[in-house]
Design a protein around this motif. Structure first.
Motif, mmCIF file in Angstrom:
data_model
loop_
_atom_site.group_PDB
_atom_site.id
_atom_site.type_symbol
_atom_site.label_atom_id
_atom_site.label_comp_id
_atom_site.label_asym_id
_atom_site.label_seq_id
_atom_site.Cartn_x
_atom_site.Cartn_y
_atom_site.Cartn_z
ATOM 1 N N TRP A 28 -31.784 -75.222 44.985
ATOM 2 C CA TRP A 28 -31.768 -76.644 44.625
ATOM 3 C C TRP A 28 -31.022 -76.853 43.316
ATOM 4 N N ILE A 29 -31.328 -76.022 42.314
ATOM 5 C CA ILE A 29 -30.651 -76.145 41.025
ATOM 6 C C ILE A 29 -29.162 -75.889 41.178
ATOM 7 N N GLN B 41 -39.717 -79.226 51.944
ATOM 8 C CA GLN B 41 -39.509 -80.544 51.335
ATOM 9 C C GLN B 41 -40.505 -81.583 51.849
ATOM 10 N N TRP C 197 -42.398 -79.462 42.241
ATOM 11 C CA TRP C 197 -42.717 -78.292 43.057
ATOM 12 C C TRP C 197 -44.223 -78.073 43.023
ATOM 13 N N ALA D 35 -38.545 -79.922 37.610
ATOM 14 C CA ALA D 35 -37.176 -79.514 37.293
ATOM 15 C C ALA D 35 -36.307 -80.754 37.183
ATOM 16 N N SER E 78 -36.940 -83.087 40.394
ATOM 17 C CA SER E 78 -37.735 -82.522 41.488
ATOM 18 C C SER E 78 -39.114 -82.119 41.008
ATOM 19 N N THR F 4 -35.731 -71.258 47.091
ATOM 20 C CA THR F 4 -35.511 -72.679 47.343
ATOM 21 C C THR F 4 -35.266 -73.419 46.036
ATOM 22 N N LEU F 5 -36.065 -73.092 44.995
ATOM 23 C CA LEU F 5 -35.858 -73.686 43.682
ATOM 24 C C LEU F 5 -34.485 -73.325 43.132
ATOM 25 N N GLN F 6 -34.108 -72.077 43.217
ATOM 26 C CA GLN F 6 -32.819 -71.628 42.702
ATOM 27 C C GLN F 6 -31.661 -72.306 43.441
ATOM 28 N N ASP G 273 -39.213 -69.380 45.488
ATOM 29 C CA ASP G 273 -38.355 -69.238 44.311
ATOM 30 C C ASP G 273 -36.894 -69.439 44.693
ATOM 31 N N THR H 174 -38.284 -68.035 38.271
ATOM 32 C CA THR H 174 -39.345 -67.781 39.241
ATOM 33 C C THR H 174 -40.586 -68.542 38.810
ATOM 34 N N MET H 175 -41.508 -68.726 39.744
ATOM 35 C CA MET H 175 -42.761 -69.419 39.455
ATOM 36 C C MET H 175 -43.929 -68.460 39.665
#
Length: 296
Positions: free
Chosen positions: A212-213, A32, A172, A239, A170, A208-210, A206, A229-230
């Motif tokens: 967060w959502i 972050q 990324w 996002a 957010s 961390t993104l999941q 990935d 995934t990115m």
């Protein structure tokens, strides 16, 4: 316009409308860069605390706390007069493009989520791209956009125990590019957005993104988020989620829910119908019909 929507392909817009647990305000992570501070709101008063031992209700005491809560809510939701004016042309331009060409399938979109994603994109881009986005959003410059986006966010925000309505945003970033911390701080301040930087395409980033959502939507999108995934080639992703929780003004009785026939364009189908007696406003047109059902 095509250029703007091509840029949006890098954005993730996830929507959850339901009644469930309260989401976390922010995610602590080694990736972050900046985190927003959500407003603090007075909690909805607990009526049980104003019941006297003899069974009487302390109306005066409750009303005093209730009035303070109501004033605090108005302070949060009341934004500068005319702050939605800039949204009019944006909505007229965007909604038809998003909701047409469904090939017989129903479509749903959240114009506010896309507005916030575009606003953040304008903040971190420049030149022709920024000018195109500002024109679409009806903003004269970035300073005007910041004020308008903050007003939109705050007008939709509520977290007082009676209603939860949170727009979470957010950004990324790939760890292969540099960044300006002041830009990340601006995203947090004006768009209430978290920002993260890590190895694109890695399992850890990935995840961390999941996570967060999942946190921002009360865990309701766990299945959908687990598949996000990115790519390693991705430089930047956006996002935007919306989480809403409230009670119906009048609850539906499960005993009154029965199967019936729904007449769709593709033919008749059987599904469960919720039934309730009462008076509601009914809308109809050549292509749709709808009924208004208020929430608390």
């Amino acid at each position: 316009m095509k250029r703007i929507f091509a840029l949006l392909l890098a954005a993730v817009s996830l929507i959850s409308l339901t009644a469930c647990a309260q989401p976390e305000a922010k995610t602590a992570s080694k990736y972050q860069l900046a985190a927003p501070q959500y407003p603090q709101m007075a909690p909805y008063p607990d009526e049980t605390k104003f019941s006297r031992p003899n069974g009487d209700f302390d109306s005066d005491g409750f009303n005093q706390v209730y009035n303070a809560w109501q004033a605090d809510r108005r302070k949060q939701t009341d934004q500068p007069e005319g702050y939605t004016d800039a949204l009019d042309s944006y909505l007229r331009a965007v909604i038809p493009q998003l909701l047409t060409g469904g090939s017989g399938e129903n479509k749903v979109c959240s114009p506010i989520n896309i507005y916030m994603a575009l606003a953040m994109l304008a903040e971190v881009t420049d030149s022709e791209s920024r000018e195109q986005i500002l024109a679409l959003l009806g903003s004269g410059d970035v300073n005007a956009l910041r004020a308008e986006a903050a007003a939109v966010w705050n007008a939709n925000y509520c977290d007082d125990g009676a209603v939860t309505s949170i727009l979470a945003n957010s950004l990324w970033l790939s760890d292969k590019i540099s960044f300006k911390q002041e830009a990340m701080d601006a995203l947090a301040r004006y768009y209430y957005a978290s920002s993260f930087r890590g190895e694109m395409g890695s399992a850890a980033f990935d995840k961390t993104l999941q996570d967060w959502i999942g946190q921002q939507t009360g865990g309701l999108l766990k299945e959908q988020a687990s598949g996000l995934t990115m790519d390693k080639e991705t430089i930047l992703a956006l996002a935007s989620t919306i989480y809403f929780r409230a009670k119906w003004n009048g609850e539906f009785s499960e005993a009154n829910t029965v199967p019936d026939t729904f007449h769709a364009d593709s033919g008749d189908t059987t599904c469960d119908f919720m039934r309730q007696r009462g008076t509601n406003t009914y809308y109809w047109s050549d292509r749709f019909s709808a009924v208004s059902k208020p929430l608390e």
